[in-house]
Design a protein around this motif. Structure first.
Motif, PDB file in Angstrom:
ATOM      1  N   ILE A  79      -0.883  -7.536  -3.178  1.00  0.00           N
ATOM      2  CA  ILE A  79      -1.481  -7.540  -1.845  1.00  0.00           C
ATOM      3  C   ILE A  79      -1.155  -6.203  -1.201  1.00  0.00           C
ATOM      4  CG2 ILE A  79      -1.462  -8.626   0.443  1.00  0.00           C
ATOM      5  CD1 ILE A  79      -0.772 -11.256  -0.971  1.00  0.00           C
ATOM      6  N   THR A  80      -2.139  -5.618  -0.537  1.00  0.00           N
ATOM      7  CA  THR A  80      -1.935  -4.357   0.166  1.00  0.00           C
ATOM      8  C   THR A  80      -1.873  -4.624   1.659  1.00  0.00           C
ATOM      9  OG1 THR A  80      -3.087  -3.121  -1.558  1.00  0.00           O
ATOM     10  CG2 THR A  80      -2.848  -2.041   0.583  1.00  0.00           C
ATOM     11  N   TYR A  81      -0.755  -4.228   2.250  1.00  0.00           N
ATOM     12  CA  TYR A  81      -0.543  -4.321   3.688  1.00  0.00           C
ATOM     13  C   TYR A  81      -0.663  -2.908   4.249  1.00  0.00           C
ATOM     14  CZ  TYR A  81       1.799  -8.729   2.400  1.00  0.00           C
ATOM     15  OH  TYR A  81       2.107  -9.970   1.897  1.00  0.00           O
ATOM     16  N   ILE A  82      -1.475  -2.739   5.279  1.00  0.00           N
ATOM     17  CA  ILE A  82      -1.655  -1.420   5.883  1.00  0.00           C
ATOM     18  C   ILE A  82      -1.161  -1.472   7.323  1.00  0.00           C
ATOM     19  CG2 ILE A  82      -3.288   0.420   6.461  1.00  0.00           C
ATOM     20  CD1 ILE A  82      -5.138  -0.751   4.272  1.00  0.00           C
ATOM     21  N   GLU A  83      -0.158  -0.642   7.602  1.00  0.00           N
ATOM     22  CA  GLU A  83       0.369  -0.564   8.958  1.00  0.00           C
ATOM     23  C   GLU A  83      -0.688   0.030   9.888  1.00  0.00           C
ATOM     24  OE1 GLU A  83       4.310   1.180   9.412  1.00  0.00           O
ATOM     25  OE2 GLU A  83       4.595   0.922   7.244  1.00  0.00           O
TER      26      GLU A  83
ATOM     27  N   ASN B 278      10.115  -6.568   3.956  1.00  0.00           N
ATOM     28  CA  ASN B 278      10.381  -5.743   5.145  1.00  0.00           C
ATOM     29  C   ASN B 278       9.204  -4.855   5.543  1.00  0.00           C
ATOM     30  OD1 ASN B 278      13.129  -6.676   5.440  1.00  0.00           O
ATOM     31  ND2 ASN B 278      13.587  -5.431   3.638  1.00  0.00           N
ATOM     32  N   ILE B 279       8.003  -5.425   5.503  1.00  0.00           N
ATOM     33  CA  ILE B 279       6.806  -4.682   5.893  1.00  0.00           C
ATOM     34  C   ILE B 279       6.726  -4.675   7.420  1.00  0.00           C
ATOM     35  CG2 ILE B 279       4.296  -4.542   5.732  1.00  0.00           C
ATOM     36  CD1 ILE B 279       5.772  -4.171   3.032  1.00  0.00           C
TER      37      ILE B 279
ATOM     38  N   GLU C 216       1.730  -1.592  -1.198  1.00  0.00           N
ATOM     39  CA  GLU C 216       1.191  -2.477  -2.231  1.00  0.00           C
ATOM     40  C   GLU C 216       2.355  -3.291  -2.775  1.00  0.00           C
ATOM     41  OE1 GLU C 216      -1.164  -0.550  -5.196  1.00  0.00           O
ATOM     42  OE2 GLU C 216      -2.478   0.364  -3.700  1.00  0.00           O
ATOM     43  N   ILE C 217       2.303  -4.595  -2.568  1.00  0.00           N
ATOM     44  CA  ILE C 217       3.423  -5.477  -2.862  1.00  0.00           C
ATOM     45  C   ILE C 217       2.980  -6.556  -3.842  1.00  0.00           C
ATOM     46  CG2 ILE C 217       5.091  -7.091  -1.846  1.00  0.00           C
ATOM     47  CD1 ILE C 217       5.418  -4.188  -0.860  1.00  0.00           C
ATOM     48  N   ASP C 218       3.833  -6.859  -4.792  1.00  0.00           N
ATOM     49  CA  ASP C 218       3.622  -8.011  -5.664  1.00  0.00           C
ATOM     50  C   ASP C 218       4.274  -9.216  -4.994  1.00  0.00           C
ATOM     51  OD1 ASP C 218       2.240  -6.745  -7.778  1.00  0.00           O
ATOM     52  OD2 ASP C 218       4.113  -5.943  -8.560  1.00  0.00           O
ATOM     53  N   VAL C 219       3.474 -10.202  -4.671  1.00  0.00           N
ATOM     54  CA  VAL C 219       3.939 -11.388  -3.957  1.00  0.00           C
ATOM     55  C   VAL C 219       3.845 -12.594  -4.902  1.00  0.00           C
ATOM     56  CG1 VAL C 219       3.595 -12.864  -1.933  1.00  0.00           C
ATOM     57  CG2 VAL C 219       3.136 -10.396  -1.773  1.00  0.00           C
ATOM     58  N   PRO C 220       4.922 -13.375  -5.000  1.00  0.00           N
ATOM     59  CA  PRO C 220       4.872 -14.561  -5.865  1.00  0.00           C
ATOM     60  C   PRO C 220       3.833 -15.576  -5.381  1.00  0.00           C
ATOM     61  CG  PRO C 220       7.144 -14.030  -5.293  1.00  0.00           C
ATOM     62  CD  PRO C 220       6.258 -13.168  -4.435  1.00  0.00           C
ATOM     63  N   LYS C 221       3.138 -16.183  -6.329  1.00  0.00           N
ATOM     64  CA  LYS C 221       2.194 -17.248  -5.994  1.00  0.00           C
ATOM     65  C   LYS C 221       2.959 -18.381  -5.315  1.00  0.00           C
ATOM     66  CE  LYS C 221       0.559 -16.837 -10.264  1.00  0.00           C
ATOM     67  NZ  LYS C 221      -0.036 -17.258 -11.520  1.00  0.00           N
ATOM     68  N   GLY C 222       2.310 -19.011  -4.350  1.00  0.00           N
ATOM     69  CA  GLY C 222       2.909 -20.128  -3.631  1.00  0.00           C
ATOM     70  C   GLY C 222       3.513 -19.737  -2.297  1.00  0.00           C
ATOM     71  N   LEU C 223       3.887 -18.462  -2.138  1.00  0.00           N
ATOM     72  CA  LEU C 223       4.334 -17.994  -0.832  1.00  0.00           C
ATOM     73  C   LEU C 223       3.105 -17.763   0.035  1.00  0.00           C
ATOM     74  CD1 LEU C 223       7.118 -15.339  -1.610  1.00  0.00           C
ATOM     75  CD2 LEU C 223       7.394 -17.757  -1.050  1.00  0.00           C
TER      76      LEU C 223
ATOM     77  N   LEU D  54      -5.968  -8.499  -2.351  1.00  0.00           N
ATOM     78  CA  LEU D  54      -6.204  -8.693  -0.913  1.00  0.00           C
ATOM     79  C   LEU D  54      -5.675  -7.485  -0.133  1.00  0.00           C
ATOM     80  CD1 LEU D  54      -6.976 -10.522   1.545  1.00  0.00           C
ATOM     81  CD2 LEU D  54      -4.634 -11.401   1.437  1.00  0.00           C
ATOM     82  N   ILE D  55      -6.440  -7.072   0.864  1.00  0.00           N
ATOM     83  CA  ILE D  55      -6.048  -5.971   1.741  1.00  0.00           C
ATOM     84  C   ILE D  55      -6.061  -6.471   3.177  1.00  0.00           C
ATOM     85  CG2 ILE D  55      -6.621  -3.645   2.557  1.00  0.00           C
ATOM     86  CD1 ILE D  55      -8.194  -3.315  -0.112  1.00  0.00           C
ATOM     87  N   VAL D  56      -4.926  -6.290   3.880  1.00  0.00           N
ATOM     88  CA  VAL D  56      -4.826  -6.679   5.282  1.00  0.00           C
ATOM     89  C   VAL D  56      -4.279  -5.497   6.080  1.00  0.00           C
ATOM     90  CG1 VAL D  56      -4.518  -9.132   4.787  1.00  0.00           C
ATOM     91  CG2 VAL D  56      -2.502  -7.684   5.039  1.00  0.00           C
ATOM     92  N   GLN D  57      -4.731  -5.388   7.314  1.00  0.00           N
ATOM     93  CA  GLN D  57      -4.284  -4.316   8.197  1.00  0.00           C
ATOM     94  C   GLN D  57      -3.660  -4.918   9.447  1.00  0.00           C
ATOM     95  OE1 GLN D  57      -7.337  -1.593   9.456  1.00  0.00           O
ATOM     96  NE2 GLN D  57      -5.847  -0.142  10.257  1.00  0.00           N
ATOM     97  N   MET D  58      -2.498  -4.387   9.817  1.00  0.00           N
ATOM     98  CA  MET D  58      -1.819  -4.878  11.005  1.00  0.00           C
ATOM     99  C   MET D  58      -2.446  -4.304  12.268  1.00  0.00           C
ATOM    100  SD  MET D  58       0.152  -5.447   8.416  1.00  0.00           S
ATOM    101  CE  MET D  58       1.311  -4.273   7.834  1.00  0.00           C
ATOM    102  N   PRO D  59      -2.443  -5.083  13.339  1.00  0.00           N
ATOM    103  CA  PRO D  59      -2.931  -4.567  14.631  1.00  0.00           C
ATOM    104  C   PRO D  59      -1.922  -3.578  15.211  1.00  0.00           C
ATOM    105  CG  PRO D  59      -2.023  -6.758  14.907  1.00  0.00           C
ATOM    106  CD  PRO D  59      -1.984  -6.467  13.443  1.00  0.00           C
ATOM    107  N   GLU D  60      -2.311  -2.956  16.292  1.00  0.00           N
ATOM    108  CA  GLU D  60      -1.437  -1.987  16.956  1.00  0.00           C
ATOM    109  C   GLU D  60      -0.108  -2.606  17.363  1.00  0.00           C
ATOM    110  OE1 GLU D  60      -1.491   1.088  20.763  1.00  0.00           O
ATOM    111  OE2 GLU D  60      -3.234  -0.176  20.378  1.00  0.00           O
TER     112      GLU D  60
END
Length: 107
Positions: free
Chosen positions: A4-8, A32-33, A15-22, A98-104
């Motif tokens: 999953i890619t988290y964009i500040e 610590n994103i 780009e983080i590897d996240v275990p299934k089920g979380l 999956l790609i998600v972007q954080m709000p301000e």
């Protein structure tokens, strides 16, 4: 693991590897994103894990339930199409990439 890619808000990508089920929120918290506060711990009782889902993913995610819709009313600048609470998105193989972007900021 699911990537999953988290964009500040400022553009920094994680780009983080996240275990299934979380949840997508737990993946951010455990790595610590910055930008996902998760004040309620994932109970869908706040909007501090709000993100904007990349447009290419909007129709590929499970639909929002009523509780998530209600909590998004309290989010900072919610987008009626792209806003989601990451505590409500369980990581499955279908979320690979999956790609998600954080709000301000988080409210």
């Amino acid at each position: 693991m699911v990537k999953i890619t988290y964009i500040e808000f400022g553009g920094q990508r994680h780009e983080i590897d996240v275990p299934k089920g979380l949840t997508v929120m737990e993946g951010a918290r455990d790595n610590n994103i910055p930008g996902i506060d998760a004040d309620c711990g994932g109970c869908c009782a706040c909007s501090t894990c709000h993100v904007y889902v990349d447009e290419s993913w909007v129709n590929r995610l499970p639909e929002k339930d009523v509780m998530e819709e209600d909590m998004l009313d309290f989010a900072f600048e919610p987008d009626p199409v792209r806003s989601r609470l990451t505590c409500q998105l369980t990581v499955t193989e279908e979320l690979e990439g999956l790609i998600v972007q954080m709000p301000e900021k988080q409210n």
